[in-house]
Motif scaffolding. Structure first.
Motif, mmCIF file in Angstrom:
data_model
loop_
_atom_site.group_PDB
_atom_site.id
_atom_site.type_symbol
_atom_site.label_atom_id
_atom_site.label_comp_id
_atom_site.label_asym_id
_atom_site.label_seq_id
_atom_site.Cartn_x
_atom_site.Cartn_y
_atom_site.Cartn_z
ATOM 1 N N ALA A 2 0.819 -1.207 0.000
ATOM 2 C CA ALA A 2 0.000 0.000 0.000
ATOM 3 C C ALA A 2 0.860 1.267 0.000
ATOM 4 C CB ALA A 2 -0.909 -0.003 1.216
ATOM 5 N N SER A 3 0.341 2.308 -0.611
ATOM 6 C CA SER A 3 0.981 3.623 -0.558
ATOM 7 C C SER A 3 0.418 4.382 0.641
ATOM 8 C CB SER A 3 0.678 4.399 -1.841
ATOM 9 O OG SER A 3 -0.702 4.737 -1.882
ATOM 10 N N LYS A 4 1.022 5.527 0.946
ATOM 11 C CA LYS A 4 0.533 6.361 2.045
ATOM 12 C C LYS A 4 -0.915 6.778 1.787
ATOM 13 C CE LYS A 4 3.418 9.317 3.980
ATOM 14 N NZ LYS A 4 4.178 10.550 4.343
ATOM 15 N N THR A 5 -1.241 7.119 0.543
ATOM 16 C CA THR A 5 -2.611 7.517 0.201
ATOM 17 C C THR A 5 -3.573 6.351 0.384
ATOM 18 O OG1 THR A 5 -1.803 9.176 -1.366
ATOM 19 C CG2 THR A 5 -4.079 8.426 -1.655
ATOM 20 N N GLU A 6 -3.158 5.139 -0.013
ATOM 21 C CA GLU A 6 -4.030 3.967 0.154
ATOM 22 C C GLU A 6 -4.261 3.654 1.631
ATOM 23 O OE1 GLU A 6 -3.007 1.505 -3.947
ATOM 24 O OE2 GLU A 6 -1.614 1.400 -2.251
ATOM 25 N N ILE A 117 14.428 -1.991 16.037
ATOM 26 C CA ILE A 117 13.343 -1.679 15.107
ATOM 27 C C ILE A 117 13.690 -0.366 14.426
ATOM 28 C CG2 ILE A 117 10.890 -1.148 14.857
ATOM 29 C CD1 ILE A 117 10.433 -2.833 17.406
ATOM 30 N N LYS A 118 13.797 -0.439 13.113
ATOM 31 C CA LYS A 118 14.168 0.711 12.296
ATOM 32 C C LYS A 118 12.933 1.534 11.940
ATOM 33 C CE LYS A 118 16.645 1.724 8.005
ATOM 34 N NZ LYS A 118 17.404 1.126 6.899
ATOM 35 N N ASN A 119 13.108 2.835 11.888
ATOM 36 C CA ASN A 119 12.029 3.744 11.521
ATOM 37 C C ASN A 119 11.827 3.682 10.000
ATOM 38 O OD1 ASN A 119 10.139 5.740 11.336
ATOM 39 N ND2 ASN A 119 11.455 7.383 12.066
ATOM 40 N N ILE A 120 10.986 2.759 9.573
ATOM 41 C CA ILE A 120 10.720 2.547 8.140
ATOM 42 C C ILE A 120 9.712 3.592 7.651
ATOM 43 C CG2 ILE A 120 9.819 0.937 6.403
ATOM 44 C CD1 ILE A 120 12.417 -0.048 7.592
ATOM 45 N N LYS A 121 10.143 4.393 6.683
ATOM 46 C CA LYS A 121 9.271 5.430 6.127
ATOM 47 C C LYS A 121 8.753 5.076 4.742
ATOM 48 C CE LYS A 121 11.708 8.910 8.770
ATOM 49 N NZ LYS A 121 12.531 10.106 8.767
ATOM 50 N N ASP A 122 9.308 4.045 4.139
ATOM 51 C CA ASP A 122 8.935 3.610 2.793
ATOM 52 C C ASP A 122 7.787 2.597 2.899
ATOM 53 O OD1 ASP A 122 8.716 2.571 0.239
ATOM 54 O OD2 ASP A 122 10.835 2.044 0.048
ATOM 55 N N GLU A 123 6.585 3.022 2.561
ATOM 56 C CA GLU A 123 5.399 2.172 2.683
ATOM 57 C C GLU A 123 5.469 0.918 1.822
ATOM 58 O OE1 GLU A 123 5.257 5.498 2.412
ATOM 59 O OE2 GLU A 123 4.337 6.042 4.321
ATOM 60 N N THR A 124 6.289 0.928 0.768
ATOM 61 C CA THR A 124 6.391 -0.268 -0.076
ATOM 62 C C THR A 124 7.049 -1.430 0.672
ATOM 63 O OG1 THR A 124 8.514 0.360 -1.066
ATOM 64 C CG2 THR A 124 6.503 1.122 -2.190
ATOM 65 N N LEU A 125 7.686 -1.151 1.806
ATOM 66 C CA LEU A 125 8.302 -2.202 2.608
ATOM 67 C C LEU A 125 7.327 -2.798 3.626
ATOM 68 C CD1 LEU A 125 11.783 -0.556 3.275
ATOM 69 C CD2 LEU A 125 11.175 -2.233 1.518
ATOM 70 N N PHE A 126 6.198 -2.128 3.863
ATOM 71 C CA PHE A 126 5.212 -2.626 4.828
ATOM 72 C C PHE A 126 4.561 -3.895 4.305
ATOM 73 C CE2 PHE A 126 3.921 1.955 6.256
ATOM 74 C CZ PHE A 126 5.176 2.155 6.796
ATOM 75 N N THR A 127 4.224 -4.806 5.214
ATOM 76 C CA THR A 127 3.386 -5.934 4.809
ATOM 77 C C THR A 127 1.955 -5.431 4.696
ATOM 78 O OG1 THR A 127 2.888 -6.606 7.080
ATOM 79 C CG2 THR A 127 4.872 -7.567 6.051
ATOM 80 N N ALA A 128 1.132 -6.162 3.981
ATOM 81 C CA ALA A 128 -0.272 -5.770 3.826
ATOM 82 C C ALA A 128 -0.980 -5.723 5.177
ATOM 83 C CB ALA A 128 -0.984 -6.728 2.885
ATOM 84 N N LEU A 129 -0.661 -6.672 6.060
ATOM 85 C CA LEU A 129 -1.317 -6.706 7.367
ATOM 86 C C LEU A 129 -0.856 -5.560 8.263
ATOM 87 C CD1 LEU A 129 -1.309 -10.558 7.994
ATOM 88 C CD2 LEU A 129 -3.267 -9.107 7.402
ATOM 89 N N PHE A 130 0.415 -5.172 8.170
ATOM 90 C CA PHE A 130 0.877 -4.006 8.919
ATOM 91 C C PHE A 130 0.155 -2.754 8.428
ATOM 92 C CE2 PHE A 130 3.435 -0.231 9.394
ATOM 93 C CZ PHE A 130 3.731 -0.247 10.746
ATOM 94 N N ALA A 131 0.028 -2.609 7.109
ATOM 95 C CA ALA A 131 -0.660 -1.444 6.542
ATOM 96 C C ALA A 131 -2.106 -1.374 7.040
ATOM 97 C CB ALA A 131 -0.620 -1.491 5.019
ATOM 98 N N GLN A 132 -2.770 -2.522 7.130
ATOM 99 C CA GLN A 132 -4.141 -2.546 7.648
ATOM 100 C C GLN A 132 -4.187 -2.130 9.116
ATOM 101 O OE1 GLN A 132 -6.002 -6.327 6.908
ATOM 102 N NE2 GLN A 132 -5.585 -6.244 4.713
ATOM 103 N N ALA A 133 -3.217 -2.597 9.910
ATOM 104 C CA ALA A 133 -3.168 -2.224 11.326
ATOM 105 C C ALA A 133 -2.911 -0.721 11.470
ATOM 106 C CB ALA A 133 -2.096 -3.028 12.051
#
Length: 193
Positions: A2-6, A117-133
């Motif tokens: 997901a992107s930040k907008t999504e 735990i690294k401060n990940i700012k790139d949403e393309t690295l998120f898992t789909a379930l993390f993005a949902q959370a």
């Protein structure tokens, strides 16, 4: 991924609010999401040692030394949200006593192996379930400003807790299990019948 907008639109949809075209647009909902997004992204990252956000580094001490209690000061990685563990060697078997203080980590070893735990700012690295959370956490935070309903806000916290539990559970299944020490913190006391 997901992107930040999504992610923003998943949160807004949960609230029954109008979706946005772009996170950087000049709409009320986009401004509300932008106001909380980075802080909540970091908070949800800190809640669990997500596989996609784990980082390992080796660090030597700074020239400064602690006034008391520990021998060395190690400069904390600048992108570190939370330290998971610190080891005296790369085998991950010799855990060190340490204390994070400000931008430093105090310890008694002149070289350390840090897992964090690294401060990940790139949403393309998120898992789909993390993005949902993350979206559910944003929905909770924006619920009252958008819906004026404490009842719905409670529902959003329930949704967030459910999404987070699923994401953490699936994340924990990935990879080889950690060894369980018979004398260590993973020991099941009283588990024998």
């Amino acid at each position: 991924m997901a992107s930040k907008t999504e992610i923003a639109n998943m949160a807004l949809t949960s609230l029954g609010a109008a979706n946005i075209t772009d996170i950087d647009e000049d709409s009320s909902n986009a401004r509300k999401v932008r106001a909380v997004y980075d802080n909540l992204r970091e908070a949800v990252l800190e809640e669990h040692p997500w596989n996609f956000a784990m980082e390992r580094v080796t660090k030597a001490p700074s020239e400064e030394v602690p006034a008391f209690g520990y021998v060395y000061k190690i400069l904390r990685p600048t992108d570190c949200l939370r330290i998971v563990n610190i080891y005296a060697d790369s085998s991950e078997t010799n855990e060190l006593r340490y204390k994070p203080e400000g931008k430093y980590i105090l310890c008694d070893s002149n070289i350390v192996y840090i897992k964090y735990i690294k401060n990940i700012k790139d949403e393309t690295l998120f898992t789909a379930l993390f993005a949902q959370a993350l979206a559910a956490r944003i929905a909770y935070e924006l619920c009252f400003p958008i819906t004026n309903s404490y009842n719905v806000q409670g529902q959003m916290m329930t949704l967030y807790n459910a999404k987070l539990a699923i994401a953490r559970s699936i994340d924990a299944l990935e990879g080889s299990p950690d060894d369980i020490d018979e004398e260590g913190p993973g020991t099941w006391v009283g588990a024998h019948n």
